[in-house]
Scaffold this active site. Structure first.
Site, short mmCIF file in Angstrom:
data_model
loop_
_atom_site.label_atom_id
_atom_site.label_comp_id
_atom_site.label_asym_id
_atom_site.label_seq_id
_atom_site.Cartn_x
_atom_site.Cartn_y
_atom_site.Cartn_z
N HIS A 461 -7.28 14.44 3.68
CA HIS A 461 -7.44 13.31 2.76
C HIS A 461 -6.29 13.25 1.76
O HIS A 461 -5.65 12.21 1.57
CB HIS A 461 -8.79 13.50 2.04
CG HIS A 461 -9.07 12.45 1.03
ND1 HIS A 461 -8.88 12.63 -0.31
CD2 HIS A 461 -9.50 11.17 1.18
CE1 HIS A 461 -9.20 11.53 -0.95
NE2 HIS A 461 -9.59 10.62 -0.07
N CYS A 837 0.85 -9.55 6.80
CA CYS A 837 0.67 -8.62 5.69
C CYS A 837 -0.21 -7.43 6.06
O CYS A 837 -0.57 -6.65 5.19
CB CYS A 837 0.13 -9.34 4.46
SG CYS A 837 -1.49 -10.06 4.75
C1 PEP Z 1 -5.57 -7.30 7.12
O1 PEP Z 1 -6.74 -7.42 7.48
O2 PEP Z 1 -4.63 -7.13 7.90
C2 PEP Z 1 -5.23 -7.34 5.69
C3 PEP Z 1 -3.98 -7.34 5.30
O3 PEP Z 1 -6.25 -7.33 4.81
P1 PEP Z 1 -7.07 -6.02 4.41
O4 PEP Z 1 -6.34 -4.84 4.93
O5 PEP Z 1 -7.17 -6.03 2.93
O6 PEP Z 1 -8.39 -6.27 5.08
#
Ligand code: PEP
Ligand code: MG
Length: 883
Positions: A461, A837
């Site tokens: 962790h 992202c």
């Molecule tokens: C994703 O789902 O790729 C994302 C960027 O959002 P999260 O990781 O916050 O769910």
């Protein structure tokens, strides 16, 4: 592949061969290349991989051709050396070495001193003026031959030698006399006969052919097969064999062996670097029987003892670096003052050294900037992004653990996460020292300078969290014992107390006493130069995922061109916000909810002012609240009761509300846009905080922030248009109230397969898409991203999945959805902005796919930004064929 079976190299062959590096193996190609540059290479020839195939397949006609070629090749060696195989007066001895398609250390052994027999051993003794030496060479050859050609265990020969030494009453093998030679050799030959029922051949030509055939057999044996598999080579991959005149580094004082690089491996500075062992052959250097000396310098060095050979070596390395357009390393032997080169390869180097070498080569116009970019492994840049210990500083090592997260830090020993947090908040430097860490330690970890655990491995962790935060971590320092009751950390022979200063090095895993000087990462110099080239060579923009001011600043320092994802839920946890958030969740009416949200609004607005200011007119993508509400509430009974009391609520009503919020599958439940539609006041409050912050920053700085408001987990157009209508209404209100024009876009994450399918439709109401590849991978596979670790390892080990799809994008499946959504999204809105992202935004292989998919930007965690800048450039260069 050429049809030639062999390639000859040496001083007399003008241009040695038309065979490619693939046909010649690594070493064979290196020898031919050096001979072509008129560097001194002992003459020889390479049997190509085609020759190997012929022998392996037992093709009689081809083998007959090959034998004729070998005879010719041998004649060339004999002409160049003026010696002949089997001629005891002008004795030629051969080295037969494998030349492999890639570096596979320890796979096949070379045969040295081939050509020795009962007669020629006398010739070698006479020419070397040392019969004992000649017999030793002969013995080593017999043992070597038995091992390579017949698969005998070398230990049997070593036992024979020990027995002989004992019988004679000698102390060591150094006392063996020349008169002992024949007797010992006899015993070695008898050993072969007894274990194989075969006679050691006195015919030197038979020795040569058997050696070649022996290597071919060894390549088909289990050890070589396993090595091929380990290095990802196909099982039917061939190899080449080098037959070359021996040169002796162990004949007298003007002889020796060594290796030398054209650059310093740590810094990349142009300087001869390596080692030299006088009166020795290659294996003696590897075995480290004696202390080697430096190559250069006024003290004991090659330069001091053999200045001419040293000068030749320097010239050769300069020439090779120039020709190869890269830093190089050679193996060499000096035989009675003459330098011979035996192998050539790219020089070993750290990442920092690599950047120095590449910037030099570009400055010298030996390679282009684009070529230089393609020679850097983006992930290796990570080495340069963290603090390192000053190599000149004194170190007192307390313990050795695992280097689990790179970087170095000093601070007070603190055993408790809350205490670490408090002290760090007061400006102290703190190292959190724990047996293991647990999720509740995260707050302490966040503020500590580094973390040390006495248990746990690279994926513990603490290690995972520290890497995510870019903080140094040493894990599993098992010689340390923590006694929290006494407040001490016990190391072998030493006791440290809470509050004492230690330093940890998360790269080497060392734990050091006291404060050791640390060098901050230098993102200037060669690093900045190389990333500057990358920026010129890429099409995709690189943004960062960041919500705290610290991360946003870091992202800017690393060159992020905006924020691609700000997960606003993190902003609801700090200080008083969580109290107001809980009030909001537990409220019975919209009015009460709005009242609770009104308390949070100014705090969020302040956060956004910070982000907009740091990003100064660069885009900032803010995602509205995504997780299910229960994540903001406690789960333990005692905590629930304490909270109810705090809020003046009736505990049983409170528990009822909690039960209402409970879901079987919260990740597929009431979250994201679904929540925003159920509680539009949350959307209103977040939109207002964003727009008011934008108006403030604009008024103060004169620069209009670019707010990109992103709605999570959209599956249908109607969901987005309903939320969008509220955002637009708030924007109008704030514009009217502040008198400012608000610049913003509204878009959505594409993180559900349905959103990808309906992308054309959704794009009509979205000005941008950002692919949330974490959830998109989760929902495409139907694999929980939080629990997959239980079986993904087995899946990848058994090659059921080539890689963990949460680490490197599944180009085949999830990638197809992305490609489709890009196409359909552009149908719905031709100028739609497209980004990604998810975690994949920092993975070089995934980045290559995003380039091909035509995305406008990638967004990743701050520490990945430099890696992504380089990987994006490489992807563009490769994809556009500009390299
Ligand atoms: C994703 O789902 O790729 C994302 C960027 O959002 P999260 O990781 O916050 O769910
Ligand atoms: Mg998501």
């Amino acid at each position: 592949m050429s049809n030639s079976l062999i390639a000859t190299f040496g001083a007399s062959s003008a241009k040695s061969t038309d065979l490619s590096a693939l046909d010649l193996g690594e070493r064979g190609a290196a020898l031919c290349a050096m001979a072509d540059l008129h560097l001194a290479v002992p003459p020889g020839f390479v049997l190509s991989t085609k020759a190997y195939c012929a022998i392996a397949a037992g093709e009689a006609a081809e083998i007959a051709n090959l034998k004729t070629e070998i005879t010719k090749g041998l004649a060339t060696i004999e002409r160049e050396t003026g010696c002949a195989l089997g001629d005891r007066k002008n004795l030629l001895l051969l080295a037969v070495r494998p030349s492999l398609p890639a570096a596979l250390p320890g796979t096949l052994e070379a045969l040295l001193n081939l050509g020795l027999n009962d007669e020629t051993v006398e010739g070698l003794g006479a020419s070397a003026g040392d019969l004992a030496f000649a017999h030793e060479c002969y013995r080593r050859f017999i043992q070597n031959y038995a091992h390579v050609v017949m698969g005998d265990d070398p230990a049997a020969f070593e036992d024979l030698l020990s027995l002989f030494i004992e019988e004679r009453g000698y102390v060591s093998s150094r006392e063996i006399k020349s008169s002992d030679g024949p007797e010992l050799t006899q015993r070695f030959k008898a050993q072969i006969q007894s274990s194989n029922d075969r006679i050691f051949p006195q015919s030197v030509h038979e020795q040569l052919w058997n050696a070649i055939a022996g290597l071919v057999r060894a390549w088909q044996g289990p050890r070589a097969k396993a090595q091929r598999k380990l290095h990802g080579l196909k099982d039917d991959t061939g190899f080449a064999i080098i037959v070359q005149a021996m040169v002796f580094g162990n004949q007298n004082e003007g002889s020796g062996t060594g290796h030398a690089a054209s650059r310093h491996p740590q810094t990349g500075e142009s300087a001869l670097h390596g080692e030299y062992l006088e009166d020795a052959q290659g294996p003696d250097l590897d075995a480290r029987l004696r202390q080697s000396t430096l190559l250069s310098g006024a003290g004991v060095s090659l330069e001091a003892t053999l200045p001419d050979a040293h000068a030749t070596l320097v010239t050769a390395l300069n020439k090779l670096e120039h020709e190869r357009r890269d830093a190089v390393e050679v193996d060499f032997t000096i035989a009675q003052g003459s330098l011979w080169l035996l192998d050539l390869r790219p020089a070993r180097r750290t990442t920092a050294a690599n950047l120095k070498i590449l910037t030099d080569l570009v400055a010298q116009k030996r390679i282009t900037e684009e070529q230089a970019l393609l020679r850097i492994d983006p992930l290796q840049l990570d080495q340069l992004l963290h603090s390192t210990l000053d190599p000149a500083a004194k170190r007192e090592v307390v313990a050795q653990g695992l280097g689990a997260s790179p970087g170095a830090a000093s601070g007070m020993i603190i055993f408790d996460a809350d205490e670490a947090r408090t002290l760090a908040g007061q400006g102290h430097h703190v190292i959190l020292v724990r047996t293991e860490t647990a999720p509740e330690d995260i707050k302490g970890l966040h503020l500590a300078d580094g973390v040390l655990t006495t248990r746990g491995g690279m994926t513990s962790h603490a290690a995972v969290i520290a890497r995510g935060m870019g903080k140094p971590c040493v894990s599993g320092a098992s010689s340390l014992k923590i006694d929290t009751a006494e407040g001490v950390l016990k190391a072998p022979g030493m006791t440290l107390h809470k509050g004492d200063i230690i330093t940890i090095d998360g790269s080497s895993g060392q734990v050091l006493k006291g404060q050791v000087a640390v060098i901050k990462p230098s993102l200037s110099g060669d690093f900045a130069t190389v990333l500057g080239w990358a920026d010129k060579s890429r099409r995709m923009k690189v943004r960062a995922n960041a919500e705290t001011l610290h991360d946003a600043k870091l992202a800017r320092d690393f060159g992020a061109e905006g924020i691609g994802l700000s997960r606003t839920e993190h902003m609801f946890f700090e200080g008083d916000r969580i109290i107001a958030m809980r009030e909001m969740i537990l409220a019975d009416s919209e009015k009460e909810r709005r009242a609770a949200l009104a308390k949070i609004l100014p705090m969020l607005r302040e956060d956004f002012v910070g982000l907009f200011s740091i990003m100064a007119a660069r885009p900032v993508t803010i995602r509205l609240l995504d997780p299910p509400l229960h994540e903001f509430l406690p789960s333990q009974n005692d905590e629930i009761e304490a909270l109810a009391k705090n809020l003046g609520a009736n505990p049983s009503n409170f528990k009822k509300r909690l039960a209402e919020l409970r879901e079987q599958n919260p990740m597929l439940g009431h979250r994201g846009v679904r929540l925003l539609l159920s509680y539009p006041e949350i959307t209103d409050m977040q939109a207002r905080a964003i727009f008011e912050a934008a108006a403030l920053v604009q008024a103060q700085s004169g620069k209009a922030p670019i707010a990109e408001i992103m709605v999570p987990l959209v599956a249908a157009r109607a969901e987005l248009s309903a939320v969008r209508a509220r955002i637009d209404a708030v924007a109008k209100d704030v514009a009217r109230e502040t008198g400012q024009k608000i610049e913003y876009m509204v878009g959505t994450m594409i993180e559900l397969p349905r959103a990808a399918l309906k992308a054309a439709d959704i794009a009509e109401v979205a000005e941008f898409f950002s692919f949330g590849t974490n959830d998109l991978t989760q929902t495409t596979y139907g694999i929980s991203r939080d629990d997959s670790a239980r079986f993904i390892g087995e899946y990848t080990n058994r090659q059921i999945f080539p890689r963990d799809p949460f680490v490197s994008l599944d180009v085949d499946g999830v990638g197809e959805l992305i490609t489709m959504a890009v196409e359909r999204g552009r149908q719905g809105r031709p100028d739609i902005q497209l980004g990604i992202c998810g975690e994949h935004g920092g993975d070089p292989d995934s980045i290559a796919f995003f380039e091909q998919a035509g995305l406008d930007y990638i967004s990743c965690s701050p520490f990945r930004v430099p890696i992504a800048r380089l990987a994006a450039a490489q992807a563009f260069l490769k994809f556009s064929n500009k390299s």
